[in-house]
Design a protein around this motif. Sequence first.
Motif, PDB file in Angstrom:
ATOM      1  N   LEU A  45       0.851  -1.185   0.000  1.00 20.82           N
ATOM      2  CA  LEU A  45       0.000   0.000   0.000  1.00 20.82           C
ATOM      3  C   LEU A  45       0.889   1.238   0.000  1.00 20.82           C
ATOM      4  N   GLY A  46       0.691   2.092  -0.971  1.00 23.57           N
ATOM      5  CA  GLY A  46       1.512   3.295  -1.084  1.00 23.57           C
ATOM      6  C   GLY A  46       1.224   4.007  -2.377  1.00 23.57           C
ATOM      7  N   ALA A  47       1.975   3.701  -3.427  1.00 22.24           N
ATOM      8  CA  ALA A  47       1.737   4.310  -4.731  1.00 22.24           C
ATOM      9  C   ALA A  47       0.351   3.917  -5.233  1.00 22.24           C
ATOM     10  N   PRO A  48      -0.284   4.766  -6.045  1.00 22.19           N
ATOM     11  CA  PRO A  48      -1.621   4.434  -6.541  1.00 22.19           C
ATOM     12  C   PRO A  48      -1.663   3.073  -7.224  1.00 22.19           C
ATOM     13  N   LEU A  49      -2.675   2.286  -6.881  1.00 16.49           N
ATOM     14  CA  LEU A  49      -2.899   0.964  -7.464  1.00 16.49           C
ATOM     15  C   LEU A  49      -4.277   0.963  -8.109  1.00 16.49           C
ATOM     16  N   VAL A  50      -4.352   0.659  -9.392  1.00 16.56           N
ATOM     17  CA  VAL A  50      -5.633   0.641 -10.092  1.00 16.56           C
ATOM     18  C   VAL A  50      -6.112  -0.795 -10.227  1.00 16.56           C
ATOM     19  N   LEU A  69      -7.960  -2.969 -24.703  1.00 23.94           N
ATOM     20  CA  LEU A  69      -7.270  -1.691 -24.895  1.00 23.94           C
ATOM     21  C   LEU A  69      -7.380  -0.839 -23.628  1.00 23.94           C
ATOM     22  N   VAL A  70      -8.579  -0.767 -23.065  1.00 27.93           N
ATOM     23  CA  VAL A  70      -8.800   0.055 -21.870  1.00 27.93           C
ATOM     24  C   VAL A  70      -8.063  -0.536 -20.671  1.00 27.93           C
ATOM     25  N   ALA A  71      -8.132  -1.857 -20.496  1.00 31.27           N
ATOM     26  CA  ALA A  71      -7.458  -2.480 -19.362  1.00 31.27           C
ATOM     27  C   ALA A  71      -5.951  -2.229 -19.412  1.00 31.27           C
ATOM     28  N   ARG A  72      -5.370  -2.385 -20.582  1.00 31.56           N
ATOM     29  CA  ARG A  72      -3.914  -2.195 -20.699  1.00 31.56           C
ATOM     30  C   ARG A  72      -3.517  -0.736 -20.554  1.00 31.56           C
ATOM     31  N   ARG A  73      -4.352   0.159 -21.055  1.00 32.82           N
ATOM     32  CA  ARG A  73      -4.046   1.582 -20.903  1.00 32.82           C
ATOM     33  C   ARG A  73      -4.107   1.982 -19.430  1.00 32.82           C
ATOM     34  N   LEU A  74      -5.103   1.498 -18.701  1.00 30.96           N
ATOM     35  CA  LEU A  74      -5.193   1.815 -17.278  1.00 30.96           C
ATOM     36  C   LEU A  74      -4.031   1.209 -16.494  1.00 30.96           C
ATOM     37  N   ALA A  75      -3.601   0.002 -16.871  1.00 31.67           N
ATOM     38  CA  ALA A  75      -2.453  -0.609 -16.192  1.00 31.67           C
ATOM     39  C   ALA A  75      -1.208   0.245 -16.375  1.00 31.67           C
ATOM     40  N   ALA A  76      -1.028   0.791 -17.576  1.00 28.54           N
ATOM     41  CA  ALA A  76       0.147   1.625 -17.835  1.00 28.54           C
ATOM     42  C   ALA A  76       0.066   2.959 -17.100  1.00 28.54           C
ATOM     43  N   LEU A  77      -1.130   3.502 -16.975  1.00 24.70           N
ATOM     44  CA  LEU A  77      -1.307   4.809 -16.347  1.00 24.70           C
ATOM     45  C   LEU A  77      -1.414   4.729 -14.824  1.00 24.70           C
ATOM     46  N   GLY A  78      -1.660   3.543 -14.298  1.00 21.80           N
ATOM     47  CA  GLY A  78      -2.011   3.387 -12.889  1.00 21.80           C
ATOM     48  C   GLY A  78      -1.176   4.148 -11.888  1.00 21.80           C
ATOM     49  N   PRO A  79       0.157   4.049 -11.916  1.00 24.96           N
ATOM     50  CA  PRO A  79       0.957   4.739 -10.896  1.00 24.96           C
ATOM     51  C   PRO A  79       0.828   6.262 -10.922  1.00 24.96           C
ATOM     52  N   ALA A  80       0.339   6.819 -12.030  1.00 27.72           N
ATOM     53  CA  ALA A  80       0.195   8.275 -12.140  1.00 27.72           C
ATOM     54  C   ALA A  80      -1.198   8.760 -11.730  1.00 27.72           C
ATOM     55  N   ASP A  82      -3.045   9.871  -9.311  1.00 20.87           N
ATOM     56  CA  ASP A  82      -2.874  10.359  -7.944  1.00 20.87           C
ATOM     57  C   ASP A  82      -3.958  11.328  -7.493  1.00 20.87           C
ATOM     58  N   GLY A  83      -5.104  11.331  -8.154  1.00 25.16           N
ATOM     59  CA  GLY A  83      -6.187  12.216  -7.731  1.00 25.16           C
ATOM     60  C   GLY A  83      -7.335  12.179  -8.716  1.00 25.16           C
ATOM     61  N   GLU A  84      -8.412  12.889  -8.382  1.00 26.86           N
ATOM     62  CA  GLU A  84      -9.617  12.847  -9.204  1.00 26.86           C
ATOM     63  C   GLU A  84      -9.366  13.352 -10.618  1.00 26.86           C
ATOM     64  N   ASP A  85      -8.619  14.430 -10.766  1.00 31.32           N
ATOM     65  CA  ASP A  85      -8.365  14.968 -12.101  1.00 31.32           C
ATOM     66  C   ASP A  85      -7.608  13.969 -12.960  1.00 31.32           C
ATOM     67  N   ALA A  86      -6.619  13.302 -12.366  1.00 31.67           N
ATOM     68  CA  ALA A  86      -5.830  12.325 -13.116  1.00 31.67           C
ATOM     69  C   ALA A  86      -6.684  11.136 -13.539  1.00 31.67           C
ATOM     70  N   VAL A  87      -7.564  10.679 -12.665  1.00 30.95           N
ATOM     71  CA  VAL A  87      -8.435   9.554 -12.999  1.00 30.95           C
ATOM     72  C   VAL A  87      -9.425   9.952 -14.081  1.00 30.95           C
ATOM     73  N   CYS A  94      -8.838   6.964 -22.392  1.00 29.76           N
ATOM     74  CA  CYS A  94      -9.238   5.635 -22.842  1.00 29.76           C
ATOM     75  C   CYS A  94     -10.377   5.716 -23.855  1.00 29.76           C
ATOM     76  N   ASN A  95     -11.343   6.578 -23.613  1.00 35.11           N
ATOM     77  CA  ASN A  95     -12.447   6.752 -24.561  1.00 35.11           C
ATOM     78  C   ASN A  95     -11.922   7.191 -25.924  1.00 35.11           C
ATOM     79  N   HIS A  96     -11.034   8.166 -25.915  1.00 33.35           N
ATOM     80  CA  HIS A  96     -10.445   8.653 -27.163  1.00 33.35           C
ATOM     81  C   HIS A  96      -9.673   7.534 -27.863  1.00 33.35           C
ATOM     82  N   ALA A  97      -8.948   6.728 -27.103  1.00 31.89           N
ATOM     83  CA  ALA A  97      -8.141   5.655 -27.687  1.00 31.89           C
ATOM     84  C   ALA A  97      -9.009   4.602 -28.363  1.00 31.89           C
TER      85      ALA A  97
END
Length: 246
Positions: A45-50, A69-80, A82-87, A94-97
């Motif tokens: 528990l520490g860095a953001p985990l999606v 596509l969405v699952a892999r994109r979220l896995a890559a973005l997960g550590p970043a 860090d807040g509501e705006d980032a999510v 993901c929608n655009h992708a």
Amino acid sequence: MPYTAVTALSHPGLVRDHNEDSLTAGPWTLCGTVTETPQTLVFPLGAPLVVAVADGLGGQPAGEVASALVARRLAALGPALDGEDAVRDAVKLCNHAVYVTADGAPELTGMGTTVAGLVIAEGEALAFNVGDSRVYDAGPDGLRRLSVDDNPPLPPGRRTTPVVTQTLGGGTAFRPVTPHLATAGAAPGDRFLVCSDGLTDPVPDEALGELLRVYDDGRAAFELWKAAIEAGGPDNITLAVVRIGA
């Protein structure tokens, strides 16, 4: 050391001929495949985990492509995340992708997916969703839904509908999305459920809550899956039971 245990399972159910669901747990993804038994991963528990579930739209082409596509994109973005705006930005990305990937590929035109997930950080869980996959807080006071279904109003006496009013992709022309966000505490002992509607359509919340009250981790995931199968398994079933430990 505090940790997050994620127990996941994905299965096509008894009616569909293949699995269009995908799942993210940290850097790990499970895309359009089948797990015979629940799989448990443990993260500090520490860095953001999606932890997220993407449910490819049935009745439209390439749902498994969109959800993966969405699952892999979220896995890559997960550590970043860090807040509501980032999510919020990540879900919109993901929608655009999905639209960009489908553009110019006739076999992918109209593909889309729902998504629902949690970002776990120290002391807080941030839930997000677009569509009708769900996130629940499974605390000691009972099951509490954190996500918001993107469905039209239901007529009296009806509990479910296959109609979704907002998805990632799903059209021939780009449509923006407005993700739903909610927060909850994430202290040792807290638990959550992230799942596709292949679980929640056949199994009512009261039954989900009772199973989560009685069982933990792998047994909970198995019993939830079993309940959906015994109710007919009408759709792909993907779920993750998330527990904060110390």
